[in-house]
Design an enzyme around this catalytic site. Structure first.
Site, PDB file in Angstrom:
ATOM      1  CB  CYS A 112      -0.882  -0.029   1.246  1.00 58.47           C
ATOM      2  SG  CYS A 112      -1.833   1.484   1.490  1.00 58.47           S
ATOM      3  CB  CYS A 119      -4.031  14.252   2.194  1.00 59.14           C
ATOM      4  SG  CYS A 119      -5.516  14.016   1.190  1.00 59.14           S
ATOM      5  CB  CYS A 123     -11.422  12.470   4.918  1.00 58.12           C
ATOM      6  SG  CYS A 123     -11.653  12.410   3.143  1.00 58.12           S
ATOM      7  CB  CYS A 340      -4.796   5.602   6.806  1.00 58.83           C
ATOM      8  SG  CYS A 340      -4.401   6.706   5.499  1.00 58.83           S
TER       9      CYS A 340
HETATM   10  N1  SAH Z   1      -7.421   9.695  -0.733  1.00 58.29           N
HETATM   11  C1  SAH Z   1      -7.810   8.399  -1.149  1.00 58.29           C
HETATM   12  C2  SAH Z   1      -6.878   7.282  -0.713  1.00 58.29           C
HETATM   13  C3  SAH Z   1      -6.315   7.310   0.682  1.00 58.29           C
HETATM   14  S1  SAH Z   1      -7.263   6.755   2.028  1.00 58.29           S
HETATM   15  C4  SAH Z   1      -9.239   8.110  -0.739  1.00 58.29           C
HETATM   16  O1  SAH Z   1      -9.851   8.949  -0.130  1.00 58.29           O
HETATM   17  O2  SAH Z   1      -9.763   7.073  -1.115  1.00 58.29           O
HETATM   18  C5  SAH Z   1      -7.654   5.063   1.813  1.00 58.29           C
HETATM   19  C6  SAH Z   1      -8.972   4.683   2.438  1.00 58.29           C
HETATM   20  O3  SAH Z   1      -8.899   4.686   3.868  1.00 58.29           O
HETATM   21  C7  SAH Z   1     -10.101   5.638   2.087  1.00 58.29           C
HETATM   22  O4  SAH Z   1     -11.273   4.921   1.852  1.00 58.29           O
HETATM   23  C8  SAH Z   1     -10.221   6.473   3.352  1.00 58.29           C
HETATM   24  O5  SAH Z   1     -11.461   7.118   3.433  1.00 58.29           O
HETATM   25  C9  SAH Z   1      -9.978   5.418   4.405  1.00 58.29           C
HETATM   26  N2  SAH Z   1      -9.599   5.919   5.723  1.00 58.29           N
HETATM   27  C10 SAH Z   1      -8.796   6.935   6.049  1.00 58.29           C
HETATM   28  N3  SAH Z   1      -8.696   7.084   7.374  1.00 58.29           N
HETATM   29  C11 SAH Z   1      -9.438   6.108   7.915  1.00 58.29           C
HETATM   30  C12 SAH Z   1      -9.741   5.725   9.225  1.00 58.29           C
HETATM   31  N4  SAH Z   1      -9.274   6.388  10.274  1.00 58.29           N
HETATM   32  N5  SAH Z   1     -10.554   4.664   9.404  1.00 58.29           N
HETATM   33  C13 SAH Z   1     -11.046   3.979   8.347  1.00 58.29           C
HETATM   34  N6  SAH Z   1     -10.811   4.305   7.084  1.00 58.29           N
HETATM   35  C14 SAH Z   1     -10.022   5.352   6.861  1.00 58.29           C
END
Ligand code: SAH
Length: 356
Positions: A112, A119, A123, A340
């Site tokens: 991964c 970023c 989110c 992550c």
């Molecule tokens: N920016 C991209 C890829 C990176 S995150 C995206 O948004 O898809 C990879 C995945 O992990 C995404 O689905 C993201 O929403 C999720 N993610 C990030 N932090 C998280 C967390 N604390 N718990 C669960 N999923 C998480």
């Protein structure tokens, strides 16, 4: 020509074979040297020009002076005692730090990778975005995440998922270049079908990607069943609606014939009710897709809590009752990291303390 951020020399590990040929010819060397160099860079994963022993010392010296060979510096490696997952921190040439993960599954090994240092998508549940975007990563840096990990493990990487720190479609050109080189025969030669790119839903970029007709898997971070709820979790939902995202996904499928993955992180009391499951099943009606449920990984900066295991199972069963294809993402490496982006953040905070 792609240049590195820290000087203006061509970034040799990010060059397509044709570009490499052009460069080599401009040096007055024979064309076949380009093929040898490509193999050193992508098959043998060379970390220096000195290793390229079948090139003349004059050519090696010329390459050293006129190009930059991007190689990441490993600064930390954590190995899970539970499942063998490994988390790596790498330092980029300008001091930025990024993280990558190695995971062992029954069907093969996955890496991964991060696509940006930091970023800017914001989110709410994600640790990678807390410090904002530091900078884009180069295609060569993304490739070297994979190469370094493969070298360290001594095993073949069969899958690459672009799901680490960063929004890959916000670094589109470097992402596509990385995938092209990664899936090119004289290099590591990973099949496009074994590459997954995860996005929070940058709609215009999904169309652009679709038009390239790559055979990769597109994963959409959906996480909510209506725009109002999604806006609470993901600021990008203020720019693109779920309807626009799904329309782009249908287009993606029409161009590539690739089944879409929808990621849905379950947050207790926010998006994990029976109604949410029903609405999710209805929303994805008629789309050839697969749903990946992820119990949210709580981060200390936010109060989000994980949906309990039995409720996750109920959510899954409900989706299945409506005929959707669902899996629950296995939590990997629970003992070596939390969510992550957390390891990178912790490391940067600690080195900041040391410096300050
Ligand atoms: N920016 C991209 C890829 C990176 S995150 C995206 O948004 O898809 C990879 C995945 O992990 C995404 O689905 C993201 O929403 C999720 N993610 C990030 N932090 C998280 C967390 N604390 N718990 C669960 N999923 C998480």
């Amino acid at each position: 020509m792609i240049e590195t951020y820290w000087n203006h020399l061509p970034d040799i590990r990010a060059m397509y074979p044709e570009e490499l040929e052009e460069l080599i010819l401009s040096f007055g060397e024979k064309k076949f040297r380009a093929k040898q160099i490509f193999e050193w860079l992508h098959k043998k994963k060379a970390a220096s020009f000195e290793e390229m022993t079948n090139l003349s010392s004059t050519l090696r010296e010329k390459l050293k002076q006129e190009t930059e060979l991007v190689t990441l510096k490993p600064v930390q490696e954590l190995i899970s005692r539970i499942d063998g997952t490994r988390k790596y921190l790498f330092e980029l040439s300008d001091g930025n730090v990024i993280e990558s993960v190695w995971m062992e599954y029954k069907h093969g090994n996955s890496v991964c990778i991060s696509s940006q240092a930091g970023c800017r998508m914001g989110c709410r549940f994600c640790a990678s975005t807390l410090g904002g975007l530091e900078r884009q990563m180069l295609a060569s840096e993304m490739l070297d995440e994979i190469y370094q990990i493969q070298k360290d493990s001594g095993e073949r990487v069969s899958n690459v998922v672009v799901m680490g720190t960063g929004e890959p479609l916000d670094n589109f050109d470097a992402l596509v270049r990385m995938i092209d080189i990664l899936t090119h025969a004289p290099g590591l030669d990973i099949s496009q079908r074994n590459v997954t790119v995860s996005t929070c839903g940058l709609v215009p970029k999904i169309y652009e990607l679709a038009d390239l007709k790559l055979q990769i898997t597109l994963a959409i971070s959906l996480h909510a069943v209506n725009d109002e709820k999604r806006r609470e979790l993901m600021p990008i939902a203020n720019t693109y609606s779920i309807e626009e995202i799904l329309k782009a996904c249908r287009y993606y499928y029409s161009q590539t014939n690739r089944r879409i993955t929808f990621e849905y992180s379950l947050v207790k009391g926010v998006n994990d009710s029976r109604e949410d499951a029903k609405a999710l099943a209805a929303l994805l009606e008629g789309i050839n897709c697969h749903i990946n449920l992820i119990p949210v990984n709580p981060i200390e900066e936010r109060s989000y809590r994980q949906t309990e295991a039995d409720a996750v199972l109920k959510f899954k069963n409900m989706l299945e009752k409506y005929g959707r294809n669902v899996t629950i993402r296995r939590e990997m490496g629970r003992d070596i990291q939390a969510a992550c982006g957390q390891l990178r953040k912790k490391y940067m905070e600690q080195s900041g303390e040391k410096e300050g």
